[in-house]
Design a protein around this motif. Structure first.
Motif, PDB file in Angstrom:
ATOM      1  N   ALA A   1      -9.182   5.640  -1.625  1.00 15.37           N
ATOM      2  CA  ALA A   1      -8.737   5.669  -1.084  1.00 15.37           C
ATOM      3  C   ALA A   1      -8.975   5.106   1.237  1.00 15.37           C
ATOM      4  N   GLN A   2      -8.676   3.897   1.642  1.00 20.24           N
ATOM      5  CA  GLN A   2      -9.601   4.261   3.039  1.00 20.24           C
ATOM      6  C   GLN A   2      -8.651   5.099   3.586  1.00 20.24           C
TER       7      GLN A   2
ATOM      8  N   GLN B   1       1.120  -1.203   0.501  1.00 19.76           N
ATOM      9  CA  GLN B   1       0.049  -0.078  -0.060  1.00 19.76           C
ATOM     10  C   GLN B   1       0.965   1.247   0.104  1.00 19.76           C
ATOM     11  N   LEU B   2       0.431   2.716  -0.782  1.00 21.59           N
ATOM     12  CA  LEU B   2       1.325   3.547  -0.063  1.00 21.59           C
ATOM     13  C   LEU B   2       0.041   3.917   1.161  1.00 21.59           C
TER      14      LEU B   2
ATOM     15  N   ALA C   1      -5.106   9.482   8.556  1.00 23.02           N
ATOM     16  CA  ALA C   1      -4.085   8.919   7.667  1.00 23.02           C
ATOM     17  C   ALA C   1      -4.721   8.060   6.387  1.00 23.02           C
ATOM     18  N   VAL C   2      -4.493   8.170   5.608  1.00 24.77           N
ATOM     19  CA  VAL C   2      -4.748   7.976   3.933  1.00 24.77           C
ATOM     20  C   VAL C   2      -4.210   6.529   3.655  1.00 24.77           C
ATOM     21  N   VAL C   3      -5.181   5.350   3.365  1.00 27.26           N
ATOM     22  CA  VAL C   3      -4.504   4.121   2.794  1.00 27.26           C
ATOM     23  C   VAL C   3      -4.703   4.256   1.467  1.00 27.26           C
ATOM     24  N   VAL C   4      -3.852   3.847   0.488  1.00 26.43           N
ATOM     25  CA  VAL C   4      -3.913   3.546  -0.783  1.00 26.43           C
ATOM     26  C   VAL C   4      -3.337   1.751  -1.104  1.00 26.43           C
TER      27      VAL C   4
ATOM     28  N   THR D   1       3.136   9.194  -6.837  1.00 21.33           N
ATOM     29  CA  THR D   1       2.004  10.289  -6.984  1.00 21.33           C
ATOM     30  C   THR D   1       0.307   9.852  -6.522  1.00 21.33           C
ATOM     31  N   ALA D   2      -0.066   8.730  -6.404  1.00 19.86           N
ATOM     32  CA  ALA D   2      -0.977   8.305  -5.925  1.00 19.86           C
ATOM     33  C   ALA D   2      -1.509   8.633  -4.757  1.00 19.86           C
ATOM     34  N   ALA D   3      -1.131   8.438  -3.588  1.00 19.69           N
ATOM     35  CA  ALA D   3      -0.838   9.220  -1.894  1.00 19.69           C
ATOM     36  C   ALA D   3      -0.780  11.145  -2.420  1.00 19.69           C
ATOM     37  N   ARG D   4       0.125  10.973  -3.665  1.00 27.58           N
ATOM     38  CA  ARG D   4       0.244  12.836  -3.378  1.00 27.58           C
ATOM     39  C   ARG D   4      -1.183  13.227  -4.311  1.00 27.58           C
TER      40      ARG D   4
END
Length: 389
Positions: free
Chosen positions: A58-59, A15-16, A75-78, A138-141
């Motif tokens: 995103a979770q 994950q990111l 907190a964000v998780v992809v 960049t998905a996290a960004r």
């Protein structure tokens, strides 16, 4: 407290993860909108096979309760769906086996971080570099920027993006209202408003792909509704246009940034560059033009923020370039991990979100408070002050 974030995770890891600190309480988050922005990043003509594997969502794993921020870090998780194919190779525990079984990378690819990172961190397996330096981060960004985007929307600030150029194909200029720009670019596979240009760009990308090559371009971000006075002239690192430029060039494969007419200003006279100041009762102080892209002295002037970024062609080619094996020091032609022939439309989405983040950060520095209600009161007081000036 300043708004800030950190991300962690690898392109083929589980994950990111992103941690956002400094968000006020009582910001209502639209989770569908958050995931919509992530899905926008995955679209675009010229994207590779990875986008068929990953369906990014995103979770939220902290800092939000019953749909609203609490003031705690968010907190964000992809998740990476491709992780299931890499559980052994990317396991955090030591593993036995050959280099092939570990998928060790010892042949650095030109244009990537592989060799520089290996030398800097003394890593003999260049996968340890490429996994983190990948544009997958960049998905996290985008997830982080999508939260910032919702914060800005709470105060009537809108964000749009479009592709200006892909390789040899230039999109004609337009002066569309921002809502129409958002709607029309969303319907385009290359994020342009002109259908003829879209057809030319898609055909051009197909040609480049057939030749085993890649192509870059220029993307533009527009932010409307920003109050005057974000950023400051008093120190170099408080100038908001400079902070935006740094954020843009930090995007993978971006090599340049311009504000407003940017480099064009070098060939014009001062009378053709600077924006004359006007005043009327309805609008107050405003500019006759917006050649400076919404900035003077490192501060917003109330006009639209207009930022462009230059993306180089993606360096992973199916027509490989020469490199040197770090084990044997012998020349070879670089191996292919996986590649897009053109990621410019997706990069347009990424740039929207890194610019939105910097504007949101400056917005909170100016009007900061611990809750949305406190920020709104601070903003309203400031707007009244500006209105009396």
């Amino acid at each position: 407290m300043s708004l800030r974030y950190l991300t962690a995770g690898e392109t083929h890891g589980p994950q990111l993860t992103a941690i956002i600190e400094g968000l006020p309480s009582n910001l209502t988050l639209d989770f569908e909108e958050l995931n919509f922005q992530l899905q926008r990043r995955q679209k675009g003509h010229g994207r590779g096979r990875r986008m068929q594997i990953e369906k990014d969502t995103a979770q939220i794993a902290g800092g939000v309760r019953h749909g609203r921020t609490t003031g705690a870090p968010v907190a964000v998780v992809v998740a990476n769906n491709d992780w299931k194919h890499w559980t052994s190779v990317m396991n955090i525990e030591p593993i036995e086996g050959s280099d092939e079984e570990k998928r060790r990378v010892h042949r650095p690819r030109p244009g990537h971080a592989d060799l520089n990172g290996g030398l800097k961190y003394d890593l003999k397996d260049l996968r340890n570099v490429l996994e983190r330096s990948s544009a997958r981060e960049t998905a996290a960004r985008v997830a982080v920027g999508a939260v910032a985007r919702q914060l800005l929307a709470e105060f009537g600030i809108k964000v749009a993006g479009q592709v200006i150029r892909i390789g040899e194909i230039q999109a004609p200029p337009n002066q569309l209202p921002i809502d129409e720009l958002i709607e029309r670019t969303e319907q385009s596979s290359v994020r342009v408003v002109d259908k003829e240009t879209e057809e030319k760009m898609t055909a051009y990308i197909d040609q480049i792909k057939a030749e085993g090559d890649s192509i870059g371009g220029i993307v533009e971000c527009i932010i409307e509704g920003v109050p005057v006075g974000l950023g400051s002239h008093v120190q170099w690192d408080r100038k908001l246009d400079a902070r935006i430029a740094q954020a843009v060039v930090s995007i993978n494969a971006f090599k340049g940034c311009e504000i407003g007419i940017g480099f064009e200003a070098a060939q014009l006279r001062g009378s053709q560059v600077h924006d004359e100041i006007l005043y009327n009762e309805e609008r107050g102080y405003h500019r006759a033009t917006n050649r400076l892209g919404g900035f003077e002295g490192g501060m917003t002037n109330g006009e639209q923020i207009v930022v462009r970024g230059v993306m180089k062609p993606i360096p992973t080619l199916y027509k490989p370039l020469r490199s040197v094996d770090i084990d044997t020091k012998e020349p070879f032609t670089a191996q292919v991990e996986r590649s897009d022939s053109c990621a410019v439309p997706a990069a347009s989405v990424v740039m929207e979100h890194v610019v939105a983040w910097e504007v949101a950060r400056a917005f909170l520095e100016k009007f900061g408070g611990d809750s949305i209600e406190e920020i709104r009161a601070n903003l309203n007081h400031y707007l009244e002050q500006v209105g009396r000036y």
